[in-house]
Structure formats: C-alpha cells, structure tokens
Design an enzyme around this catalytic site. Structure first.
Site, PDB file in Angstrom:
ATOM      1  CB  CYS A  10       2.447  -6.116   6.749  1.00 41.37           C
ATOM      2  SG  CYS A  10       4.191  -6.483   6.565  1.00 41.37           S
ATOM      3  CB  CYS A  66       5.364  -5.961  -0.790  1.00 41.40           C
ATOM      4  SG  CYS A  66       5.754  -4.574   0.293  1.00 41.40           S
TER       5      CYS A  66
END
Ligand code: DGL
Length: 256
Positions: free
Chosen positions: A77, A184
């Site tokens: 992440c 992302c």
C-alpha cells in the site's frame, strides 16, 4: 551450515484488495513461497486518514502477521508505506520490511523528457517520503493528481462508476500525457480504463515488479528463500466473502 528455515510465510497487506497487484508480481519471481495476504477493508480507504490513524492500523496488522510468525512483511500500500514504513522499520527491527513506493524514479530513468501524470492518494502525495522522491527526480513535466475516492470505487468494483470517475477526474489530461505513474496499488486494476480515457500510447509505471525483485534479494541475503508448495491465505478485516472472491479472481487473471 545452513540456517534452519522455521518461518515460512510472507505477510503482505493493503487497505483492501489492491495489493493483489503487488502479490501477482511477487509470485512471478517467488513462486515457491506461502503467503498470508491481509486486506483491511474494514478500515479503508487509508488515503484520507491521518498519519496517526495509519500508523496505528499498520501496527495492529503487523502484530497479527507477527503472531503468525511471518518471515518478512510487504507493505503493498503506497499510502501506508509513505507514511509508516520508516516508523515500522525502527519499531520492528527483527523482520525484513519491504515497502512499495510510486515508481517516479523509473520515469527519471526511462522516460525523463515525457509529460507525466502521477496518480496517488492524498496521504501519499502529502507525505514527506513522496515529496523527497518527487523533488529528487522531478522532470519538470509532471502533474500530480490526488485521486480522492478512486481506490474506494475500484474496491467496490462497479465498472460504470470507475469509468465515470476516470472521465471526470483525468479526462482533462487526454492527449496531454505520455507517462502515468500508478502510485496506488489499486490503480493497476484499472490500467486499461485509464488508458482508454487518456488516449493511446500511454506508458505506465508501477513499482510492483521492482519491489518483487528487491524482496527476492533480501530473502536470498537472509537465507530465507522458501521451497514450499505455493499457498495463498486471504484474510479480510471485514470478513466479506465477495472481497475474497474478487481477490482470487484477480490472481487467476494472471498466468502465475
Ligand atoms: N492501495 C492503497 C495505496 O496503494 C491505498 C488505497 C486507500 O485505501 O486509500 O495507496
């Protein structure tokens, strides 16, 4: 003498199922490992959370993965990595921690003179870590876009909503951009749709492959490479069956 290999699993986590785009690259390079994937869908999105909230969640997930005796932990992440990786490395010194980051350096290395769009969460873009990276490799032809809510829309999986979001938020860059940094881990899941909005010949940059190579180097150095039958366990903090189904579906899409 060879060090005895006791710990088997590689822990990997994200705010949701986006980290599957990282796991896919890891499996290509490390096929004989067993993985525990933790999806924190109860607490997503991370992108709009405070630094303190993200660090707290990361610590809680680390404790879960450490209880399972993981031999390494991958932060799949960008938001969690950019905000918490340094802190976590100081706190958990005994375990290798491998953290994803937006692949902006790759633009510098391979496509410096091209108009570039960096797409990432608000948390990543505002982080000190991303700002250091950006200023170090700035090609002076870069637009940075906070994609508030995009990870959520992808997590939800409604194709029409995804198209609408992209049209409304990146449509203005159509024909003006040559490189896109997918900052992302959810975004590679809609790479095709991003390309459809921005126009042909977009070159995408994603840090997952580099992370996988780096993970392999570290495991090799620490004599931790496994020789197991591949096993992938999925845990979701909200226990949603559909998350698990979509996670495995995304894994199956790749020829692994
Ligand atoms: N997939 C995550 C990232 O790479 C976070 C998305 C979110 O929860 O906001 O940044």
């Amino acid at each position: 003498m060879q060090k005895e290999i006791r710990k088997k699993d590689i822990g990997i986590f994200d705010s949701g199922i986006g980290g599957v785009t990282v796991l896919r690259e890891i499996i290509k390079i490390l096929p004989n490992e067993s993985y525990i994937y933790f999806s924190d869908s109860k607490n997503n999105p991370y992108g709009d959370k405070t630094k303190g909230e993200i660090i707290k969640r990361c610590e809680e997930i680390f404790e879960i993965l450490l209880k399972r005796d993981c031999k390494a932990i991958v932060i799949a992440c960008n938001t969690a990595s950019s905000i918490a990786a340094n802190y976590l490395r100081k706190k958990y010194k005994d375990i290798p921690i491998i953290a994803i980051e937006p692949a902006y350096k790759m633009v510098y290395d391979y496509a410096y003179d091209k108009n570039t769009l960096v797409m990432a969460t608000k948390g990543t873009i505002e982080s000190e870590r991303f700002n250091l990276l950006f200023h170090k490799y700035d090609n002076h032809k870069t637009k940075i876009l906070e994609c508030v809510g995009l990870a959520d829309v992808i997590e939800e999986g409604n194709k029409d909503k995804i198209k609408k979001y992209l049209e409304e938020n990146i449509g203005k860059y159509r024909g003006k951009i040559e490189n896109v940094v997918l900052g992302c881990t959810h975004y590679p899941l809609v790479q095709e749709e991003i390309g459809q909005v921005l126009g042909k010949n977009i070159r995408f940059f994603n840090g997952a492959n580099r992370l996988a190579v780096h993970l392999k180097d570290i495991l090799t150095k620490e004599n931790l490479i496994g020789d197991n039958e591949r096993k992938i366990e999925f845990i979701d903090s909200s226990n949603k069956k559909e998350k698990e189904e979509r996670f495995y579906k995304f894994l199956e899409e790749e020829d692994l």
